[in-house]
Structure formats: C-alpha cells, structure tokens
Design an enzyme around this catalytic site. Structure first.
Site, PDB file in Angstrom:
ATOM      1  N   LYS A  24       4.163   0.752   9.656  1.00  0.00           N
ATOM      2  CA  LYS A  24       4.301   2.006   8.919  1.00  0.00           C
ATOM      3  C   LYS A  24       3.653   3.167   9.668  1.00  0.00           C
ATOM      4  CE  LYS A  24       3.002   0.125   4.939  1.00  0.00           C
ATOM      5  NZ  LYS A  24       2.505  -0.001   3.564  1.00  0.00           N
TER       6      LYS A  24
ATOM      7  N   ARG B 177       5.456 -13.055   9.540  1.00  0.00           N
ATOM      8  CA  ARG B 177       6.032 -11.748   9.261  1.00  0.00           C
ATOM      9  C   ARG B 177       7.330 -11.590  10.042  1.00  0.00           C
ATOM     10  NH1 ARG B 177       2.212  -7.878   9.042  1.00  0.00           N
ATOM     11  NH2 ARG B 177       3.556  -6.151   9.578  1.00  0.00           N
TER      12      ARG B 177
ATOM     13  N   GLU C 105       0.879  -1.173   0.000  1.00  0.00           N
ATOM     14  CA  GLU C 105       0.000   0.000   0.000  1.00  0.00           C
ATOM     15  C   GLU C 105       0.917   1.223   0.000  1.00  0.00           C
ATOM     16  OE1 GLU C 105      -2.752   0.344   3.279  1.00  0.00           O
ATOM     17  OE2 GLU C 105      -3.608   2.178   2.440  1.00  0.00           O
TER      18      GLU C 105
END
Ligand code: ATP
Ligand code: MG
Length: 565
Positions: free
Chosen positions: A279, A269, A42
């Site tokens: 983020k 992850r 994104e």
C-alpha cells in the site's frame, strides 16, 4: 454468486491446510464448535488483490463452517488512516460478494487496551522507557546474541504508571518515551525482547478525535481485539508467524478462562509478477501522479481492477486456483488474466469495434444500399440471442488488416486475396489509394453477393475473417489500452532503481479515433464486451453519451494457456 462459491467449495476435492486445521478444532470441540474469523484491514489505503486472497479465506472459512466473519478496521495509527479508506474498503468487499457479520474498529478497544496496559505495568510486565526508538533498536541484539537491558527496565511500577498517565495526557512530545512489555531481552524470538507496546502520537484520530495521545502497537492491539470479539481463527499472512508467540503471550495474560482462546494461522501472501502490492508503494504512485488515482485501471487495487473490467467472479476464481500454502512465492499475472478471460468469454457480449480505422470501399456494392446483418451476442450463450449491424458500401476496417505487399502467411486483406467480413460477405481485395507520402488512405474490394450465411457460396473456403463497421452507421469512441505498469518481473525486489525508473512508459495508450457499432451507444459503466478479434472491454466512468470511453480489460491472446498447454 455465493451459490457459485458454495458449489466451488463443495466440489473441491481436498481441503486446504487452514480448513484442515479448522476441522480438527471442530472435531476436538474447541470453542464449543463456534467458528469466527475477521478480516482486519488497516484503513491506510485501498484494498489490493492480495487483500482479496485474505478476504476469500476469512469469509470463505466462515461461510463454509456456518460461522461469522467480521470486518475489523485496524485503526491504531491515526497519522496514516482516513475514513475515505474505510468507505472504500467496505465497498470493495461487498463488490467481491462477501457479507460481514459486524463492523468493528480496534479503536473501539482503546479503553480496554489502556486498562490492560496499566494492569501489565502494575504486575511488573511493562515499563516506561525514556530512550529513543533508535537506541532501543540498537540494544535489541541479534538472533544469536542477547540484547541489552534498558536502564529503565527495573524502574518502580508507580513511576511507570505515573508517566504512562502523563504520556496520555499529552505532557510529552512524540518519541520522548514508550511503554515496553518486560519479557526477555535474551529470547531467541526477537519479538520477545521487550517490544514497544504503546507510543505517543499527537494526531487526531478519524474516530476518537483528540481523546488519546498514546496508541497501541499492532502486536498489542491485534490479538487482544481478536480476544475481545471472540474470534476463534485469526488468519493472517506468513510474516506474522514470528509474532505468533507474542500474540499467544498477551492472550495468556488477558484471558479469563480456559474455555476460549483465539488461534492465529498463517498462509502465504499473494505476490504477482510485474506488480507491486504494498500500500505504501501504491500510495506513492497515486501521490506522485504516476497513475490517475487508486482506481487507475493499471493499479492492482480492487477498484482499479473493477474499473478495468475485471469481474468479482474472475478474481475469486483466480484466488481459488492459486490456493493457500505455507510458502511465499510469486504468481504469474498471466494466470489472473486467464481467469478474467475465462469469465468474460462466458459473459461478455460480442460487438464490432475498429480501433485503428482505415476506410474500405466495396466498389461493386450499390451506393446508398444497406443491409442489416445478424451478429450473435455470445456464441457461448445461445440464449442471449443476437443483434443487427448495418452493412454498407463504405466500411472501416483495422489498418493492420490490410497489407499491400503481404508475406505468404498473411491471410487478411491484400490485393488479389479473398477474406470474409465477419457476419457478412466474402470480399476480394482489389487495391488501395495512397497519399503523397505513400501512406495508404483507402482500401478497395469487391464483394460476392452469394456468400452470405445460408447462400450457395457461403461455405467457400477463405483463410481470414476480419471485422468491420459501416462508416455511416458507426459512432466515434475513445479506447484506452493498458499494459503492465512495471517492466520488471519482480519490481519489489529491484533495489537500484527508483519507482519511476521501474515503470513501463507504454502502460497506457489512448486511441481517440475509434469507431464502434451503434449498439454500444447505450452501454453503461461496468458493462462487459468483447470487441471481436481485439479483446475484452468495459465502459469507463469517464464515458459520456457523446464521448464513449472504453477500457481494454484484457486482450484475447492467452499467454497463460499457451505456456501451459
Ligand atoms: P500492505 O503490506 O500491502 O500494505 P498490509 O498487510 O499492511 O498490506 P492490512 O490492511 O494490514 O495490509 O492487511 C489486512 C489483511 O490482508 C491482513 O490480514 C493481511 O495479512 C492481508 N494481506 C495483505 N496483503 C496481502 C497479500 N499480498 N496477500 C494475502 N493477504 C494479504
Ligand atoms: Mg498492515
């Protein structure tokens, strides 16, 4: 570099579980043997090292199985997204050494997704809910108790179609209503309890401008985008495992034949000690000025690591070492530093730099005399040759390489003791001069002129070797030393502290009176050096010919090696 990666992959003894799954699909002839992956960031921030793990897998699988990996920007929330991020993401992927097939944007599919939503409404699979998001959330129930039907759940399709059209025309305010999939309010998978699939956002989109007033949610955009593009393996992180049934549900409604369907596979992850990866948090660090920007060398972003002097190969080697599993955990950041050290040890040019200088006078060395000493560029790579460094009567050494009253095991400069000056003579310390406060301002020594490499006394046993630069033949430099940004081992898990309270107040130390050998005068941004006995350094973009600035990439001491011997 791809060759190196290829070799690494070839040599790997066992396949990871994603590779195994891909090979099984290939052996069963799925999707006609075609392999297509995607990396779907994104564009709402810069890439971090967690993304590098996903990138290595998405691109690595495609390379290994002669497939293609596309770059797809998941740009479904215009409020948070920006072209600045799109450009940075492209740049970082290329820097890591990967090549995409095509670049796509989820926004390319807004027309198709809208049409699909209309079809779902028409077929009784979706409805407009006029309740607020909070009310909807409160009706979700719990995993063991069913949710409550919305009063709008059984409204006629015509009504929903009309409202959906008007939503998109901008007639209603944000939050006034949403489009929900009509699935199962009692499902044991909470994501099936009539998930919201479209919401109103009245914010210009960086690609589609003001064309849309409704935007699809992740779950209604991601799988469909995979399908439109022909993705065969949609690899993502474990938190999406619970979304997978919904991913499959929409694909089933969308797919036109049984010959092809994308498959989602999840992996763990990356989490690193002393590091925050989200983020949202990284943006907060930037916005609130705790760091100088996304590329601050203390940031876990790809651009931060680049500026700090990490190499693409070191990051890829690290990712390769940690591998892919089905369990979330946290990796010791020392392992990343170990990978950086390993790569730089093989490639960085050795130089002399004194970062906390004190003057050393060799009292029996003739005034005005100089000698050019040979400094090997990299003992690991003999073919890289050597350069010279000028020796003279007045030198700088590190302040902590001298101690007037030294403990027994101090093998550096202390009165009466011999040490070797790197690439030069053996000297014997004879004393020092102090100022009125008792601070040492000058150190004295005598040299033995028979101790240069190749001379009769050169092999004499001395326990310590120290580095130096000549006062007259060195140039000034600024050195920035970095330490971990967070004090807590797992800062994301600390609940009772603000971001500011979690920060290490000593994460940046700027030394402005350093002296380096003139060999460094023409060093370029991104060049890698080992400052002997100190650490690995790179030239910061702030560096100018008359004001050199070096970042410490990593110290020489390997905490990982030590702990894992
Ligand atoms: P963050 O949670 O840090 O904001 P994100 O998941 O929202 O990251 P995206 O841009 O949506 O970021 O992620 C793009 C891809 O990178 C996704 O496939 C995601 O699963 C993967 N990814 C993100 N963070 C990590 C991580 N820490 N480890 C491995 N893969 C990650
Ligand atoms: Mg995301």
């Amino acid at each position: 570099m791809n060759e190196e990666l290829d070799n690494a992959i070839e040599n790997k003894k066992s396949l990871n579980f994603v590779e195994q799954a891909v090979e099984k699909d290939l052996s069963e002839g799925k999707n006609n043997g075609r392999i297509q992956t995607r990396f779907p960031p994104e564009p709402n921030g810069y890439l971090h090292i967690g993304h590098a793990k996903a990138i290595c897998l998405d691109f690595g699988i495609a390379e290994r199985y002669n497939g293609v990996c596309n770059l797809r920007f998941d740009d479904t929330n215009p409020v948070k997204e920006d072209v600045e991020y799109v450009d940075a993401i492209r740049n970082d992927i290329e820097w890591l050494g990967f090549h995409w097939g095509n670049i796509y944007y989820a926004s390319d599919y807004f027309d198709k997704l809208y049409a699909f939503a209309v079809r779902l409404i028409r077929e009784g699979h979706a409805y407009i809910d006029e309740q607020s998001a909070e009310t909807i959330a409160s009706q979700k129930g719990t995993p063991t108790t069913p949710g409550t039907d919305s009063p709008f759940r059984s409204r006629p399709a015509e009504e929903s179609l009309d409202l959906f059209r008007r939503m998109n025309e901008g007639e209603f305010e944000e939050g006034a209503m949403t489009l929900r999939a009509k699935i199962d309010m009692a499902s044991s998978n909470m994501h099936f309890r009539d998930p919201i699939i479209y919401r109103i956002i009245k914010h210009p989109h960086h690609r589609t401008g003001n064309k849309w007033n409704v935007y699809p949610m992740y779950d209604f955009a991601h799988g469909q985008s995979d399908y439109f593009e022909g993705v065969t393996h949609s690899i993502c992180t474990l938190e999406f495992e619970v979304h997978r049934p919904l991913y499959d549900y929409f694909i089933d409604l969308l797919k036109e034949s049984d010959d092809y369907r994308p498959r989602q596979i999840e992996f763990n992850r990356l989490n690193l000690t002393y590091t925050m990866m989200s983020k949202r948090k990284l943006l907060q660090l930037v916005k609130e000025g705790f760091v100088s920007g996304w590329d601050d060398p203390r940031m876990p972003t790809i651009c931060g690591y680049r500026r700090r002097g990490y190499t693409p190969q070191s990051i890829r080697n690290f990712i390769d070492k940690i591998g892919y599993t089905k369990y979330d955990g946290i990796i010791d950041v020392a392992l990343l530093e170990h990978a950086v050290r390993e790569d730089l040890n093989a490639h960085a040019t050795r130089v002399s730099a004194v970062i906390n200088p004190i003057k050393l006078i060799i009292t029996n060395y003739p005034e005005g005399k100089t000698e050019e000493m040979t400094a090997v560029n990299n003992p690991e790579q003999p073919e890289e040759g050597s350069h010279t460094i000028t020796f003279s009567r007045e030198l700088y050494i590190e302040q902590d390489d001298f101690m007037e009253d030294a403990p027994k095991k101090y093998f550096r400069m202390t009165p009466g003791q011999e040490v070797r000056l790197k690439s030069a003579y053996i000297i014997k310390c004879t004393g020092c001069k102090k100022d009125e406060n008792g601070k040492v301002v000058e150190v004295y020594a005598e040299y033995d002129d028979q101790t240069l490499s190749g001379m009769p006394e050169s092999n004499r046993k001395v326990k310590g070797t120290i580095h130096w630069v000549s006062t007259q033949h060195s140039i000034p430099a600024e050195v920035r030393l970095y330490d971990r940004l967070f004090m807590d081992e797992n800062p994301s898990e600390v609940k009772d502290k603000s971001l500011e309270e979690l920060l290490n107040p000593d994460s940046l130390q700027v030394l402005t009176h350093c002296r380096v050998e003139p060999f460094l005068a023409n060093a370029q941004t991104g060049d890698h050096f080992q400052f002997q006995r100190i650490g690995y350094f790179t030239v910061d973009p702030d560096s100018k010919p008359d004001n050199l600035v070096f970042n410490r990439t990593v110290s020489l001491k390997d905490a990982w090696k030590k702990a894992n011997k």
